[in-house]
Design a protein around this motif. Structure first.
Motif, mmCIF file in Angstrom:
data_model
loop_
_atom_site.group_PDB
_atom_site.id
_atom_site.type_symbol
_atom_site.label_atom_id
_atom_site.label_comp_id
_atom_site.label_asym_id
_atom_site.label_seq_id
_atom_site.Cartn_x
_atom_site.Cartn_y
_atom_site.Cartn_z
ATOM 1 N N PRO A 57 -14.521 -24.312 14.731
ATOM 2 C CA PRO A 57 -14.293 -23.768 16.076
ATOM 3 C C PRO A 57 -14.634 -24.750 17.190
ATOM 4 C CG PRO A 57 -16.151 -22.666 14.993
ATOM 5 C CD PRO A 57 -15.477 -23.503 13.954
ATOM 6 N N ASN A 58 -15.557 -25.687 16.944
ATOM 7 C CA ASN A 58 -15.921 -26.633 18.007
ATOM 8 C C ASN A 58 -14.778 -27.562 18.369
ATOM 9 O OD1 ASN A 58 -18.445 -25.568 17.992
ATOM 10 N ND2 ASN A 58 -19.414 -27.237 16.874
ATOM 11 N N PHE A 59 -13.829 -27.733 17.449
ATOM 12 C CA PHE A 59 -12.726 -28.654 17.700
ATOM 13 C C PHE A 59 -11.459 -27.913 18.119
ATOM 14 C CE2 PHE A 59 -15.542 -30.930 14.821
ATOM 15 C CZ PHE A 59 -15.690 -32.120 15.497
ATOM 16 N N SER A 60 -11.544 -26.585 18.178
ATOM 17 C CA SER A 60 -10.361 -25.811 18.523
ATOM 18 C C SER A 60 -10.279 -25.624 20.029
ATOM 19 C CB SER A 60 -10.422 -24.439 17.842
ATOM 20 O OG SER A 60 -9.305 -23.675 18.216
ATOM 21 N N GLY A 61 -9.096 -25.854 20.567
ATOM 22 C CA GLY A 61 -8.878 -25.723 21.998
ATOM 23 C C GLY A 61 -7.833 -26.727 22.457
#
Length: 160
Positions: free
Chosen positions: A65-69
């Protein structure tokens, strides 16, 4: 079918820059749709310098999730990135809430503005304070508008 344009595709995006002068020089400009990644549009900066490509792209949670965006970077999924936005639910690049650098604080100055989608799009962003006002004439697409009006007249004459 085919891959022809069709009606309203994704609009262009204008990026005004950010607080960091180095990053600002790289990312500011006009971005146009350039394919898709992970189900959302990829944008590529219109640049005379073909050696440096600047993309805005979406990355899903396959790397966590930290790399999603949404990301600004020279290539989709690359190691180098200039800015990050964690708004995963947005179908288009978010207009604000970007971080420069990607793990730093939110940069309030980094804002996106949607322009017209394709040649038939109206308006674009309203003229606000800033360097755009000093431009003479009806704006960057003034000449094009004249052409399309003449072409329409010719088409009407041919139809009669």
């Amino acid at each position: 079918g085919g891959c022809g344009g069709g009606g309203g595709g994704p609009p262009q995006i204008a990026v005004a820059g950010c607080t960091n002068p180095t990053v600002s020089a790289i990312i500011k400009g006009t971005f146009t749709p350039n394919g898709q990644n992970h189900g959302k549009p990829v944008y590529k900066k219109q640049s005379a310098d073909s050696n440096v490509s600047v993309l805005i792209y979406f990355w899903d949670e396959r790397d966590g999730p930290n790399f999603s965006g949404w990301w600004f970077g020279p290539k989709v999924g690359g190691d180098q990135v200039w800015a990050y936005n964690g708004n995963r639910s947005s179908p288009m690049p978010p207009l604000s809430g970007w971080r420069v650098p990607w793990d730093g604080p939110e940069d309030q100055m980094l804002r996106l503005a949607f322009g017209p989608s394709g040649p038939s799009g109206g308006g674009g962003p309203p003229p606000g304070p800033g360097p755009m006002q000093g431009r003479p004439g009806p704006g960057p697409c003034g000449g094009m508008g004249m052409m399309s009006a003449q072409q329409q007249q010719q088409q009407q004459q041919q139809q009669q």
